[in-house]
Design an enzyme around this catalytic site. Sequence first.
Site, mmCIF file in Angstrom:
data_model
loop_
_atom_site.group_PDB
_atom_site.id
_atom_site.type_symbol
_atom_site.label_atom_id
_atom_site.label_comp_id
_atom_site.label_asym_id
_atom_site.label_seq_id
_atom_site.Cartn_x
_atom_site.Cartn_y
_atom_site.Cartn_z
ATOM 1 N N GLY A 11 1.263 -11.215 5.160
ATOM 2 C CA GLY A 11 -0.182 -11.373 5.219
ATOM 3 C C GLY A 11 -0.773 -11.486 6.608
ATOM 4 O O GLY A 11 -1.851 -12.061 6.774
ATOM 5 N N SER A 12 -0.128 -10.908 7.618
ATOM 6 C CA SER A 12 -0.675 -11.028 8.971
ATOM 7 C C SER A 12 -2.021 -10.301 9.098
ATOM 8 O O SER A 12 -2.940 -10.801 9.756
ATOM 9 C CB SER A 12 0.318 -10.530 10.026
ATOM 10 O OG SER A 12 0.532 -9.140 9.916
ATOM 11 N N ASN A 13 -2.160 -9.135 8.470
ATOM 12 C CA ASN A 13 -3.451 -8.446 8.509
ATOM 13 C C ASN A 13 -4.492 -9.200 7.690
ATOM 14 O O ASN A 13 -5.654 -9.275 8.079
ATOM 15 C CB ASN A 13 -3.319 -6.999 8.023
ATOM 16 C CG ASN A 13 -2.890 -6.067 9.135
ATOM 17 O OD1 ASN A 13 -3.520 -6.024 10.185
ATOM 18 N ND2 ASN A 13 -1.828 -5.328 8.902
ATOM 19 N N MET B 228 2.902 -2.622 -0.523
ATOM 20 C CA MET B 228 4.006 -1.679 -0.454
ATOM 21 C C MET B 228 4.271 -0.934 -1.768
ATOM 22 O O MET B 228 5.402 -0.580 -2.070
ATOM 23 C CB MET B 228 5.275 -2.400 0.020
ATOM 24 C CG MET B 228 5.125 -3.037 1.388
ATOM 25 S SD MET B 228 4.556 -1.896 2.682
ATOM 26 C CE MET B 228 5.985 -0.849 2.844
ATOM 27 N N LEU C 170 -0.434 3.358 -5.368
ATOM 28 C CA LEU C 170 -1.400 3.263 -6.454
ATOM 29 C C LEU C 170 -1.457 4.573 -7.227
ATOM 30 O O LEU C 170 -1.327 5.662 -6.645
ATOM 31 C CB LEU C 170 -2.784 2.926 -5.895
ATOM 32 C CG LEU C 170 -2.881 1.573 -5.180
ATOM 33 C CD1 LEU C 170 -4.203 1.451 -4.437
ATOM 34 C CD2 LEU C 170 -2.699 0.434 -6.168
ATOM 35 N N HIS D 150 -1.952 1.932 8.687
ATOM 36 C CA HIS D 150 -0.599 2.483 8.774
ATOM 37 C C HIS D 150 -0.128 2.446 10.227
ATOM 38 O O HIS D 150 -0.894 2.806 11.121
ATOM 39 C CB HIS D 150 -0.582 3.921 8.241
ATOM 40 C CG HIS D 150 0.792 4.500 8.165
ATOM 41 N ND1 HIS D 150 1.695 4.139 7.194
ATOM 42 C CD2 HIS D 150 1.420 5.398 8.961
ATOM 43 C CE1 HIS D 150 2.825 4.803 7.389
ATOM 44 N NE2 HIS D 150 2.684 5.567 8.457
ATOM 45 N N GLU E 69 -4.742 10.366 -3.262
ATOM 46 C CA GLU E 69 -3.644 10.446 -4.230
ATOM 47 C C GLU E 69 -2.286 10.708 -3.589
ATOM 48 O O GLU E 69 -1.270 10.687 -4.273
ATOM 49 C CB GLU E 69 -3.990 11.506 -5.269
ATOM 50 C CG GLU E 69 -5.224 11.106 -6.060
ATOM 51 C CD GLU E 69 -5.879 12.255 -6.793
ATOM 52 O OE1 GLU E 69 -5.356 13.381 -6.768
ATOM 53 O OE2 GLU E 69 -6.951 12.015 -7.381
ATOM 54 N N ASP F 235 -0.292 8.139 2.433
ATOM 55 C CA ASP F 235 -0.816 8.171 3.803
ATOM 56 C C ASP F 235 -1.395 9.530 4.175
ATOM 57 O O ASP F 235 -1.237 10.008 5.296
ATOM 58 C CB ASP F 235 0.270 7.753 4.810
ATOM 59 C CG ASP F 235 0.764 6.340 4.574
ATOM 60 O OD1 ASP F 235 -0.066 5.479 4.227
ATOM 61 O OD2 ASP F 235 1.966 6.086 4.733
ATOM 62 N N GLU G 4 -3.408 -3.465 15.190
ATOM 63 C CA GLU G 4 -3.824 -3.439 13.784
ATOM 64 C C GLU G 4 -4.814 -4.556 13.477
ATOM 65 O O GLU G 4 -5.848 -4.325 12.854
ATOM 66 C CB GLU G 4 -2.613 -3.634 12.855
ATOM 67 C CG GLU G 4 -1.786 -2.441 12.601
ATOM 68 C CD GLU G 4 -0.647 -2.736 11.629
ATOM 69 O OE1 GLU G 4 0.082 -1.805 11.324
ATOM 70 O OE2 GLU G 4 -0.487 -3.893 11.174
#
Length: 182
Positions: free
Chosen positions: A13-15, A80, A83, A100, A133, A136, A165
């Site tokens: 959870g750093s971001n 990670m 979807l 990313h 879809e 990245d 980031e």
Amino acid sequence: MNYNIGVLISGIGSNLNAIINNGINVKFVVSNNPNALGLLIAKKNDIPVYTFKNLLILEEEVSKLIVHYNTDLLVLAGFMKILSCEFIRSLPYNSIINVHPSLLPAFQGKNAIIKALDYGVKYTGVTIHYVDEGVDTGIIIDQAILPINEDDTPKILQDRIQVIEHNLYSLTIKRLLEKKKS
């Protein structure tokens, strides 16, 4: 301006922490990993947390949470899992973003930092993109370039990338939400 986002995480959870510290209103955090350390960050900040190991159930519940919390943007922050096309199509166009650790389209998917080092590129960086879809492959929103040093290890380079980031992701989220609100 009140920013309303939902965040999906899988790990430390750093971001997420950077997003919270930059004053962005996180309405909920969802993880596929009940042991994700990022859930503790959310709880410490009184943000509702939800965990679902099953991706199909996770997607169904996130759809409900987006409506319930009147969320403007869904932010992937170290999530990670991939979807489903159905889930992505069910949400408004360009309402899911991801960060990313490479200069996309180079080094898509997992282990981007190791791939960059193994390939011997002189520069890498950070890409913020819309989720589509593919893996990245979404439209690039912003990028920041970082030179690779000769003594960079995967861990050192990851730490250097995360500094970028944490700043760029929050700035980009704010910019996108301000654009949506105007």
